[in-house]
Design a protein around this motif. Structure first.
Motif, PDB file in Angstrom:
ATOM      1  N   GLN A  28       0.816  -1.216   0.000  1.00 62.68           N
ATOM      2  CA  GLN A  28       0.000   0.000   0.000  1.00 62.68           C
ATOM      3  C   GLN A  28       0.853   1.271   0.000  1.00 62.68           C
ATOM      4  O   GLN A  28       0.329   2.372   0.150  1.00 62.68           O
ATOM      5  CB  GLN A  28      -0.924  -0.002   1.228  1.00 62.68           C
ATOM      6  CG  GLN A  28      -1.883  -1.172   1.260  1.00 62.68           C
ATOM      7  CD  GLN A  28      -2.762  -1.242   0.016  1.00 62.68           C
ATOM      8  OE1 GLN A  28      -3.282  -0.235  -0.441  1.00 62.68           O
ATOM      9  NE2 GLN A  28      -2.908  -2.429  -0.548  1.00 62.68           N
ATOM     10  N   THR A  29       2.162   1.115  -0.183  1.00 61.28           N
ATOM     11  CA  THR A  29       3.077   2.253  -0.082  1.00 61.28           C
ATOM     12  C   THR A  29       3.432   2.796  -1.461  1.00 61.28           C
ATOM     13  O   THR A  29       3.963   2.080  -2.305  1.00 61.28           O
ATOM     14  CB  THR A  29       4.366   1.825   0.654  1.00 61.28           C
ATOM     15  OG1 THR A  29       4.011   1.264   1.914  1.00 61.28           O
ATOM     16  CG2 THR A  29       5.289   3.006   0.864  1.00 61.28           C
ATOM     17  N   GLU A  30       3.143   4.093  -1.661  1.00 62.15           N
ATOM     18  CA  GLU A  30       3.520   4.777  -2.902  1.00 62.15           C
ATOM     19  C   GLU A  30       4.955   5.273  -2.742  1.00 62.15           C
ATOM     20  O   GLU A  30       5.272   5.975  -1.779  1.00 62.15           O
ATOM     21  CB  GLU A  30       2.599   5.970  -3.142  1.00 62.15           C
ATOM     22  CG  GLU A  30       1.165   5.596  -3.383  1.00 62.15           C
ATOM     23  CD  GLU A  30       0.828   5.449  -4.852  1.00 62.15           C
ATOM     24  OE1 GLU A  30       1.631   5.864  -5.705  1.00 62.15           O
ATOM     25  OE2 GLU A  30      -0.247   4.912  -5.126  1.00 62.15           O
ATOM     26  N   ILE A  31       5.805   4.919  -3.703  1.00 62.57           N
ATOM     27  CA  ILE A  31       7.229   5.256  -3.628  1.00 62.57           C
ATOM     28  C   ILE A  31       7.639   5.994  -4.899  1.00 62.57           C
ATOM     29  O   ILE A  31       7.201   5.656  -6.001  1.00 62.57           O
ATOM     30  CB  ILE A  31       8.073   3.975  -3.451  1.00 62.57           C
ATOM     31  CG1 ILE A  31       7.713   3.292  -2.122  1.00 62.57           C
ATOM     32  CG2 ILE A  31       9.563   4.269  -3.524  1.00 62.57           C
ATOM     33  CD1 ILE A  31       8.344   1.939  -1.915  1.00 62.57           C
ATOM     34  N   ALA A  32       8.488   7.009  -4.725  1.00 66.36           N
ATOM     35  CA  ALA A  32       9.082   7.735  -5.846  1.00 66.36           C
ATOM     36  C   ALA A  32      10.538   7.311  -5.953  1.00 66.36           C
ATOM     37  O   ALA A  32      11.275   7.313  -4.974  1.00 66.36           O
ATOM     38  CB  ALA A  32       8.986   9.231  -5.620  1.00 66.36           C
ATOM     39  N   LEU A  33      10.946   6.921  -7.141  1.00 70.86           N
ATOM     40  CA  LEU A  33      12.308   6.472  -7.410  1.00 70.86           C
ATOM     41  C   LEU A  33      12.978   7.514  -8.286  1.00 70.86           C
ATOM     42  O   LEU A  33      12.391   7.978  -9.269  1.00 70.86           O
ATOM     43  CB  LEU A  33      12.244   5.118  -8.129  1.00 70.86           C
ATOM     44  CG  LEU A  33      13.516   4.314  -8.290  1.00 70.86           C
ATOM     45  CD1 LEU A  33      13.988   3.822  -6.920  1.00 70.86           C
ATOM     46  CD2 LEU A  33      13.266   3.114  -9.198  1.00 70.86           C
ATOM     47  N   PHE A  34      14.202   7.918  -7.923  1.00 68.18           N
ATOM     48  CA  PHE A  34      14.933   8.942  -8.660  1.00 68.18           C
ATOM     49  C   PHE A  34      16.361   8.492  -8.923  1.00 68.18           C
ATOM     50  O   PHE A  34      17.029   7.986  -8.032  1.00 68.18           O
ATOM     51  CB  PHE A  34      15.021  10.248  -7.850  1.00 68.18           C
ATOM     52  CG  PHE A  34      13.697  10.855  -7.522  1.00 68.18           C
ATOM     53  CD1 PHE A  34      13.076  11.701  -8.421  1.00 68.18           C
ATOM     54  CD2 PHE A  34      13.074  10.590  -6.314  1.00 68.18           C
ATOM     55  CE1 PHE A  34      11.848  12.281  -8.116  1.00 68.18           C
ATOM     56  CE2 PHE A  34      11.857  11.158  -6.000  1.00 68.18           C
ATOM     57  CZ  PHE A  34      11.239  12.001  -6.902  1.00 68.18           C
ATOM     58  N   LYS A  35      16.827   8.715 -10.143  1.00 67.17           N
ATOM     59  CA  LYS A  35      18.239   8.532 -10.482  1.00 67.17           C
ATOM     60  C   LYS A  35      18.799   9.933 -10.715  1.00 67.17           C
ATOM     61  O   LYS A  35      18.238  10.706 -11.495  1.00 67.17           O
ATOM     62  CB  LYS A  35      18.380   7.684 -11.751  1.00 67.17           C
ATOM     63  CG  LYS A  35      19.809   7.462 -12.199  1.00 67.17           C
ATOM     64  CD  LYS A  35      19.807   6.604 -13.464  1.00 67.17           C
ATOM     65  CE  LYS A  35      21.169   6.366 -14.021  1.00 67.17           C
ATOM     66  NZ  LYS A  35      21.096   5.566 -15.270  1.00 67.17           N
ATOM     67  N   VAL A  36      19.879  10.262 -10.008  1.00 65.37           N
ATOM     68  CA  VAL A  36      20.463  11.590 -10.149  1.00 65.37           C
ATOM     69  C   VAL A  36      21.642  11.536 -11.119  1.00 65.37           C
ATOM     70  O   VAL A  36      22.071  10.459 -11.537  1.00 65.37           O
ATOM     71  CB  VAL A  36      20.861  12.181  -8.771  1.00 65.37           C
ATOM     72  CG1 VAL A  36      19.618  12.385  -7.911  1.00 65.37           C
ATOM     73  CG2 VAL A  36      21.852  11.311  -8.048  1.00 65.37           C
ATOM     74  N   THR A  37      22.187  12.691 -11.469  1.00 62.34           N
ATOM     75  CA  THR A  37      23.205  12.761 -12.514  1.00 62.34           C
ATOM     76  C   THR A  37      24.506  12.046 -12.165  1.00 62.34           C
ATOM     77  O   THR A  37      25.245  11.652 -13.056  1.00 62.34           O
ATOM     78  CB  THR A  37      23.511  14.223 -12.903  1.00 62.34           C
ATOM     79  OG1 THR A  37      23.847  14.957 -11.730  1.00 62.34           O
ATOM     80  CG2 THR A  37      22.310  14.866 -13.568  1.00 62.34           C
ATOM     81  N   ASN A  38      24.785  11.846 -10.862  1.00 65.51           N
ATOM     82  CA  ASN A  38      26.002  11.112 -10.505  1.00 65.51           C
ATOM     83  C   ASN A  38      25.778   9.597 -10.535  1.00 65.51           C
ATOM     84  O   ASN A  38      26.678   8.832 -10.210  1.00 65.51           O
ATOM     85  CB  ASN A  38      26.550  11.564  -9.150  1.00 65.51           C
ATOM     86  CG  ASN A  38      25.646  11.207  -7.982  1.00 65.51           C
ATOM     87  OD1 ASN A  38      24.687  10.454  -8.100  1.00 65.51           O
ATOM     88  ND2 ASN A  38      25.948  11.772  -6.820  1.00 65.51           N
ATOM     89  N   GLY A  39      24.569   9.162 -10.912  1.00 66.94           N
ATOM     90  CA  GLY A  39      24.277   7.741 -11.063  1.00 66.94           C
ATOM     91  C   GLY A  39      23.622   7.082  -9.862  1.00 66.94           C
ATOM     92  O   GLY A  39      23.143   5.953  -9.963  1.00 66.94           O
TER      93      GLY A  39
END
Length: 106
Positions: A28-39
């Protein structure tokens, strides 16, 4: 009490674009995944701590921060803390990578 951690595969690293947010749901958990410019890849709760909310996966990423798309709050991808003068915190999740697979550890 012994707690067992679970690694859940959530993405292929090679498919993640830098500075873009991805939304996913585990149980039931909404998660945001991010990849930043340093990888590096970060995961946090996909809701702004602002009382009226905001979907963080739709926010602008700059360095290791995401800006709430509704209220422009600056939130650290590293520890989930809202930067001053605003206040608040979002839950972060441990991310691991094994070859091309990105895992969230719960």
């Amino acid at each position: 009490m012994i707690t067992t951690l679970t690694r859940i595969p959530v993405a292929n690293y090679s498919n993640l674009k830098a500075r873009a947010g991805y939304s996913l749901k585990i149980n039931q958990t909404e998660i945001a995944l991010f990849k930043v410019t340093n990888g590096k890849v970060y995961a946090l709760e996909n809701h702004s701590p602002h009382p009226k909310g905001g979907v963080l996966s739709e926010g602008l990423v700059s360095g290791e921060y995401v800006y709430c798309p509704v209220y422009d709050w600056k939130i650290s991808l590293v520890d989930g803390r809202v930067q001053g003068p605003d206040e608040g915190q979002v839950r972060t999740f441990k991310v691991e990578r094994e070859e091309d697979i990105v895992f969230i550890v719960l």
